[in-house]
Design an enzyme around this catalytic site. Structure first.
Site, mmCIF file in Angstrom:
data_model
loop_
_atom_site.group_PDB
_atom_site.id
_atom_site.type_symbol
_atom_site.label_atom_id
_atom_site.label_comp_id
_atom_site.label_asym_id
_atom_site.label_seq_id
_atom_site.Cartn_x
_atom_site.Cartn_y
_atom_site.Cartn_z
ATOM 1 N NE ARG A 227 10.701 3.851 -7.830
ATOM 2 C CZ ARG A 227 9.532 3.374 -8.286
ATOM 3 N NH1 ARG A 227 9.470 2.791 -9.462
ATOM 4 N NH2 ARG A 227 8.437 3.481 -7.581
ATOM 5 C CG ASN B 38 11.766 0.882 -6.247
ATOM 6 O OD1 ASN B 38 12.600 1.755 -6.054
ATOM 7 N ND2 ASN B 38 10.494 1.032 -5.923
#
Length: 95
Positions: free
Chosen positions: A24, A42
């Site tokens: 990320r 997520n």
């Protein structure tokens, strides 16, 4: 057909080993370099959901980077969807 500078929204579900490996953060850095807004989130099933808005050209570059094999972890599959930009996104954040 949309021009390369028309604003669009890319929604990409990234499958593979992409949680707990800096994926990320890496996605956020690439998106900011491309001038995109959005988020990388997520999912409970181990995927990462990337939502990015900007020009068709810049979002297409981000999609290519997600599939490039140079990401942290391991990307097995990226499933993308395109739609007109909705706006309302500030910066690019990790969730």
């Amino acid at each position: 057909m949309a021009a390369d500078d028309d604003p669009v929204r890319l929604s990409a579900w990234v499958h593979g080993y992409v949680q707990g490996v800096g994926f990320r953060w890496w996605t956020r850095a690439r998106a900011l370099e491309l001038g995109l807004t959005g988020h990388a989130t997520n999912a409970a099933d181990g995927r990462v959901h990337v939502v990015a808005e900007g020009s068709r050209a810049a979002t297409g570059k981000l999609l290519a980077l997600l599939r490039s094999g140079t990401t942290p972890g391991r990307v097995d599959l990226v499933v993308e969807a395109w739609e007109p930009a909705r706006g309302g996104l500030m910066g690019f954040v990790e969730r």
